[in-house]
Structure formats: C-alpha cells, structure tokens
Design a protein around this motif. Sequence first.
Motif: not given
Length: 613
Positions: A338-364
Amino acid sequence: MAKEKKLPKENRHLKRFYYTVDQAVEKPFNWQQMWRLLGYLKPYSKTYLPGAMIAMLVSTAVRLLVPILIGKVAIDVAIANEDPTMLTYLVIGIGILYLISYVGNVYRIKWVNILGQNVIYDIRQHLFSHVQRLSHRFFDSRSAGSILVRIMNDINSLQELFTNGIINLLMDVVTLTGMIVILVALSPKLALAVMIILPIMFYISTKLRRSIRRSWQDVRIQQSRLNSHLNESIQGVRITQSFSQEKENEAFFEGINTDSFESWRVATKKSAMFRPFVEMSNAIGTIILIAYGSHLILLGEANGGIEIGTFVTFAFYLGMFWEPISRLGQMYNQLLMAMSSSERIFEFLDEQPNVKEKEDSIELTNMKGRIEFDRVQFSYDNDRIALHEISLDIKQGQNIALVGHTGSGKSTISNLISRFYDPTEGTVKIDGHDLRDVKLDSLRQQISVVLQDTFIFSGTIMENIRFGQPDASDEAVIEAAKVVGADEFIQRLAYGYETEVEERGNILSAGERQLLSFARALLADPRILILDEATASIDTETEMKIQEALQRLLKGRTAIIIAHRLSTIRESDNIYVLENGKVLENGSHDELMKQEGEYFDLVKSQFQMLDAI
C-alpha cells in the motif's frame, strides 16, 4: 523452480525507452503519508467505521473471554468441584457468546467492505479529477499506460488494506494486547518464557522491512511499463502489421513481460519468508509452554507453580497468540504494498499544473476575440526555443493563417492561445486581458480547436457532436452537421445519428471524423476558432464541399488556420509565414505573392508538386 527468463539480446537496448519516467523512489517508511492515506476514512468516521469497530470489539472480547471460562472456571472450579450444574451453565453461556461473536463478525465484514469500496471509489475519483486538470507538460512526459496503471492497478492494490486490513490490524492489536495482559496476570513467569521469542521476531521483521518494500515498489514500476507497452502496441497494431514487425514486437513484449514476472517473483519470495518464520516461532513457543508449563504444574500452586486450568488457558491463548502475529506479518507486507502504491498515487496528486489559475482570476465573459502576442518567447525544454519574441495583433473577427515548415512554431502559437502552456517570456492577451489573469474554463469554453487527428469518443454520433455543448438540442446538433456537410454521410449510417462509433471512431473514415469535429466546433459556438491542419485528412472533393461550410463557421469569429495545403488559406485576411519560431513575413495572399519571398516559394513548390502528379 521457475525458469530464468532473459530479454532477447537484440532487444535489450530498447528497454531504455520505458525506463525514463517511472523510477524507483527510495524513501524511508513514511508514516505521515500513511496518515494522509487514512484521511480518506474521515467521511465515514461517523457511520461505517465506528460500527465496524464496535462489531470487532464485541467478537474480540468473546474470543478473549472463552479460554478463561474453559480453563479457570470449567477445569479449575466446575470439574475440580465436580459441579455439573455449573458446567451446564458454562456450556450454554459459551454457546451464547459464540452466537454474539458470529453476529459481530457478520456486521464487521459487511461494514468494512462497504467502507473499503467507498474509500477506493473516493481515491480513484479524486485522482482522475486531479489528472484531468494537469497541464499538457505533464502528459508530454508520461505515456497513457503509466497513468492508467496508477488510476487502476495502484488504487486496486489499496483495496485489501481498506476492506480488511485496517480493522483486522486493530482487531489483532487488541487481541494481542488483551492476551498478553491476561497471560501476565495468570502467570508472569510462564508468560515471560512463552513470549521471549517476540523481540527476536521483531528484530528480524524490521531488517526485512526495507527489502520487501523496495521489491513491491519495483513490481508497480514494472506493471506501469508493461501497461505502457500494451497500450502503445494495441493502438499501433496497424503500423506493426503493415511493416511485418509482429515477431520483433513479441520479442520486445517478452522482455518487458519477463521484467514484470521477475519483479513479482522476487517480491513474493521475500514476502513469503515472513509466515514460515512466524510458524517457527509458534513451534518454539509451544515447546517452551510444554516444558516449562509442565514444570510449574509439578511445582504446585503453593510453591509458585500453576494449576492445570491455567496451563490449559495458556495453551488456548498460545494457539490464538500466533494467529494475529501471523496476520500482522501479512498485514505488514500489505502495508508495504500500500505504501508503494500510495507513493505513486500521491506523486500524481502532488503534481501541480504548470499552467496555474490565480485566486483572483477574472471571468472572461462575452469574449470579442482580439488576440495579442507581445514579444512572446517559448520553449518546451531548455535545449530548444520554439518561439523567438513573436509579436502578433489579431483583430476581432479577423481570419489569419499560419504557414511554415514542420517545427516552425505554428501549433505552439495555437497552444498558447488556449493557454495549454504559458509563455516563457512575454505576454499573450485576449481582449486586452493577460491570459494568466483569466479563469481557464471561461477562456477555453469560448475557444474551439479542430485538429488534424481528431478524437472521436465511444458513443453515438449525436453524443460526439454534442461533446462541447452537452445541453444542445437534437435539432441543433443536426443543423450543425448539415452546415458542415456531415449530415449526408451520417444519414447513410445504419442508425443515423444514433449510430454507435467504436473506440476513436474506427468505423468512420478520416474525412468523416474530421467533418464530425467541424460540426462539434460549430455547435460549441466559439468566439475563437483554431483549425490546426483541420483539412489535411479530407480529400479534395470533400474539401471543396466544406469550403462553403467554413465560410459560415468562420463568420463573425476570430479564426487561426494552420495549414500546409495553401489553397485553404487564400482568402485569409492576414498570413504569417513562420520559420524556426520567427515571423519571416506577413500579409494577404496577393501581397505576399508580390513580394516573391518565402510564401511565394512555398506556393510555387506546392504547385510544382501538383504538376508532377
């Protein structure tokens, strides 16, 4: 003994292709990560979890109570005093206790399975939703097969942990703790003698920990590589057969399959060492009980010995004692998996988008469609720059074309407009707004992209056209298909718009799939339309039919047309000629032809090719 398998020598160098992304992660056992994994139990902490724990405690209490009733009450009291009435009550009482234990076990098994399935559902849903939001760079460096393995296989490997493992772990810990307390209370000397093997067992299991965990981690990696190759082989089977490469592909698969086989063999071999060790410990404990327990019985209770009932109680508990220890050993292996699998799952879950949306982004909202590139530079990696300080000003409703050789930067520009990537330097704006300040959904909902290799989903023709506008009526779907000229071939299908298309639309020709993508784009009613080699898969006759449809499709919209077939861009308001990520020249078709520059040469070479044909 399993036969040793080796990758065919001529294919061993090919293994490097599959060893680039999924690498073994050497980390200590991470309890913080385990608590994070157990956090998925929180939504059920007031329902199934406490119910399962109460049922577990009831059945465990019965297991701990029965040996005392048999040894200390039945033997040392009832039998010793020749009291049949007490024995009768004991038999009835023990029967009732076992019935209570049965009911507790039924509900424990029911509730832990419901709990486990809900948790697995939540983890898989969370991971899939997260992966869908990741940027294109994430998918550029990972195969579809390796992503599939984590969403399916790695999460499936957690199922046993959540359906049985956690509650069984608590049950075994409570059972062991209760038995140790009872044994020490009955006879500290005999209890110490019987349990002397525990420190040795703990020491050896600790030593095995790192090796077992690393082996199961390797199993997951090999499964990922196997799945990646399977996915690629199945999708590319037509190419494989057309080049008669079946044997080479089989040999390659044999090598990857062998690696997977070997990783499982090594991991199971190491894991299998634990149970025999527990059983050996059980045997040693039994020998100690018989030898030392007999000695204490002969001493007599008055001289610090024990009664026969105590000896029998110890024998009962000893038979029970090693069972939870054995399960804890298996549980530990399960925990490592489970630890081996969870490491790989959390590796993806911890991956952040390179294209990030700002908290104060505007609606176009109410996009007009003006696009500006202000000295934009972009590179997919540090070694190669795809765009060199590109500046463009595309007016609202303007129809522009991007032409140039492969790798000149045309598709990169379209990717930046949809904000699949952010520029390395400079700014991309729509209606004066920097795209980094805009909500992604509000941007992409007003942009449609039609690619050369259009993707058709499993489902009906109607559902595929409606993909970008799920609430569109059937009449609107049919009208969009008529406008782009797709209605004619759809009506010839067995069930018309309700015809089920196979995976990737294989029952349709390349041109038919492309017409569906035009209908899909028209129905979505975008403000900006990007056609990336969209007519490349359409024959000349079909292209002539679709030119009129394109006029309606492009009317009132800002359009970016990327094409090698220059006949499709003659009417564009402005044509940009790109080379190595730079704009060489721009203007209308007639203006560029008069300049007799790069565009003139492209048109001339294309007509020469047509004359040669």
